[in-house]
Write a protein that holds these residues in place. Structure first.
Motif, PDB file in Angstrom:
ATOM      1  N   ARG A  36       0.819  -1.211   0.000  1.00 38.76           N
ATOM      2  CA  ARG A  36       0.000   0.000   0.000  1.00 38.76           C
ATOM      3  C   ARG A  36       0.854   1.263   0.000  1.00 38.76           C
ATOM      4  N   GLY A  37       2.134   1.130   0.290  1.00 39.54           N
ATOM      5  CA  GLY A  37       3.039   2.266   0.231  1.00 39.54           C
ATOM      6  C   GLY A  37       3.561   2.574  -1.160  1.00 39.54           C
ATOM      7  N   ALA A  38       3.154   1.777  -2.158  1.00 35.92           N
ATOM      8  CA  ALA A  38       3.596   2.044  -3.525  1.00 35.92           C
ATOM      9  C   ALA A  38       3.004   3.367  -4.016  1.00 35.92           C
ATOM     10  N   PRO A  39       3.764   4.134  -4.790  1.00 38.96           N
ATOM     11  CA  PRO A  39       3.220   5.385  -5.328  1.00 38.96           C
ATOM     12  C   PRO A  39       1.979   5.140  -6.181  1.00 38.96           C
ATOM     13  N   ALA A  40       1.131   6.142  -6.254  1.00 39.62           N
ATOM     14  CA  ALA A  40      -0.115   6.009  -7.017  1.00 39.62           C
ATOM     15  C   ALA A  40       0.148   5.702  -8.487  1.00 39.62           C
ATOM     16  N   ASP A  41       1.286   6.173  -8.997  1.00 39.81           N
ATOM     17  CA  ASP A  41       1.591   5.945 -10.415  1.00 39.81           C
ATOM     18  C   ASP A  41       2.528   4.754 -10.615  1.00 39.81           C
ATOM     19  N   ALA A  42       2.679   3.894  -9.602  1.00 38.60           N
ATOM     20  CA  ALA A  42       3.564   2.734  -9.730  1.00 38.60           C
ATOM     21  C   ALA A  42       3.113   1.847 -10.885  1.00 38.60           C
ATOM     22  N   THR A  58       2.598 -11.521  -9.666  1.00 41.32           N
ATOM     23  CA  THR A  58       3.318 -12.137  -8.552  1.00 41.32           C
ATOM     24  C   THR A  58       2.519 -12.035  -7.263  1.00 41.32           C
ATOM     25  N   VAL A  59       1.837 -10.905  -7.031  1.00 34.73           N
ATOM     26  CA  VAL A  59       0.978 -10.789  -5.855  1.00 34.73           C
ATOM     27  C   VAL A  59      -0.204 -11.746  -5.976  1.00 34.73           C
ATOM     28  N   GLN A 103      -9.719  -8.650  -9.576  1.00 37.31           N
ATOM     29  CA  GLN A 103     -10.318  -7.853 -10.641  1.00 37.31           C
ATOM     30  C   GLN A 103      -9.397  -6.673 -10.950  1.00 37.31           C
ATOM     31  N   ARG A 104      -9.030  -6.538 -12.200  1.00 39.25           N
ATOM     32  CA  ARG A 104      -8.107  -5.461 -12.572  1.00 39.25           C
ATOM     33  C   ARG A 104      -8.696  -4.087 -12.271  1.00 39.25           C
ATOM     34  N   GLU A 105     -10.019  -3.962 -12.423  1.00 37.40           N
ATOM     35  CA  GLU A 105     -10.636  -2.654 -12.204  1.00 37.40           C
ATOM     36  C   GLU A 105     -10.616  -2.254 -10.733  1.00 37.40           C
ATOM     37  N   ASP A 109      -5.372  -1.445  -4.633  1.00 33.56           N
ATOM     38  CA  ASP A 109      -6.044  -1.642  -3.345  1.00 33.56           C
ATOM     39  C   ASP A 109      -6.818  -2.956  -3.331  1.00 33.56           C
ATOM     40  N   GLY A 110      -7.502  -3.246  -4.423  1.00 28.15           N
ATOM     41  CA  GLY A 110      -8.227  -4.509  -4.513  1.00 28.15           C
ATOM     42  C   GLY A 110      -7.293  -5.701  -4.534  1.00 28.15           C
ATOM     43  N   LEU A 111      -6.171  -5.562  -5.217  1.00 27.00           N
ATOM     44  CA  LEU A 111      -5.181  -6.635  -5.257  1.00 27.00           C
ATOM     45  C   LEU A 111      -4.680  -6.956  -3.851  1.00 27.00           C
ATOM     46  N   VAL A 112      -4.399  -5.918  -3.072  1.00 22.58           N
ATOM     47  CA  VAL A 112      -3.918  -6.144  -1.707  1.00 22.58           C
ATOM     48  C   VAL A 112      -5.017  -6.760  -0.846  1.00 22.58           C
ATOM     49  N   GLU A 113      -6.270  -6.374  -1.066  1.00 19.91           N
ATOM     50  CA  GLU A 113      -7.377  -6.995  -0.340  1.00 19.91           C
ATOM     51  C   GLU A 113      -7.449  -8.494  -0.619  1.00 19.91           C
TER      52      GLU A 113
END
Length: 228
Positions: A36-42, A58-59, A103-105, A109-113
């Motif tokens: 969650r600390g990744a920059p918004a434009d990562a 990978t996640v 879901q890519r959309e 944040d969803g990926l981390v969830e």
């Protein structure tokens, strides 16, 4: 054979103790906070460290591993010669073969969830499964502590991969790495100068240690220890 080239005298090297569900819960909290600390434009399409997979995949792979390990321990009589038969798919050539996808959309944040949800299920079953339970893994018939340790090493090293790809810091607790090494890599002793985390990276083919050739082929030992 124990790799003792740079390890301490075994008599002076106290046993690190068993891995615990608390170790996994802590590591997953640290992993989620790091991601969650990744920059918004990562750019999550960047390669994850030295892997052929990108950071997003990978996640997803890590979430898939955690849920799959929980699933192996879930049946009343866990299979001892195969995985629980979930249907998995490979979205593209060379991509992970998985049954867990975000879901890519939903964005990062969803990926981390998804990662947190899979991890929480593994932590929960690690807390409640009987220590006598045994379930299949190709690297050894494992008990709940073994699946906890496998969940730990997957989380520790794949966060390293993703952190490299996204340019994030990742330095997990040394004592957790020490216990993970002790459970899954009995052929490896922590380098006394570098410490358990760099030793775990070396043991999984991801790092260098003085006096030890880089590993290009490696495995862990999942089988439950026999009573003695």
């Amino acid at each position: 054979m124990i790799d003792n080239a740079h390890g301490p005298d075994p008599a002076a090297d106290p046993a690190p103790g068993p891995v615990t569900p608390d170790d996994l819960a802590l590591t997953l909290r640290l992993a989620a906070a790091t991601l969650r600390g990744a920059p918004a434009d990562a750019d999550w399409s960047r390669p994850a460290g030295t892997l052929a997979w990108d950071c997003w995949a990978t996640v997803e792979h890590l979430a898939d591993d955690l849920l799959a390990y929980a699933a192996q321990l879930g049946p009343q009589n866990p299979p001892r010669d195969r995985y629980v038969p979930f249907r998995s798919v490979r979205l593209s050539p060379g991509a992970p073969n998985s049954f867990v996808y975000a879901q890519r959309e939903s964005g990062p944040d969803g990926l981390v969830e998804v990662l947190e949800a899979s991890g929480a299920l593994m932590v929960a079953i690690a807390r409640t499964a009987s220590p006598d339970t045994r379930a299949y893994h190709p690297w050894g018939l494992a008990d709940p502590a073994g699946f906890t340790a496998m969940s730990l090493v997957e989380t520790l090293v794949h966060l390293h991969d993703v952190a490299q790809g996204l340019g994030l810091p990742w330095e997990p607790p040394a004592e957790v790495c020490h216990r993970t090494l002790g459970r899954l890599f009995p052929d490896v002793r922590p380098d006394p100068a570098a410490g358990p985390w760099p030793t775990l990276l070396w043991a999984t083919g991801r790092g260098e240690l003085p006096g030890r050739p880089r590993r290009t082929d490696w495995r862990w030992y999942a089988e439950a220890p026999t009573a003695g």
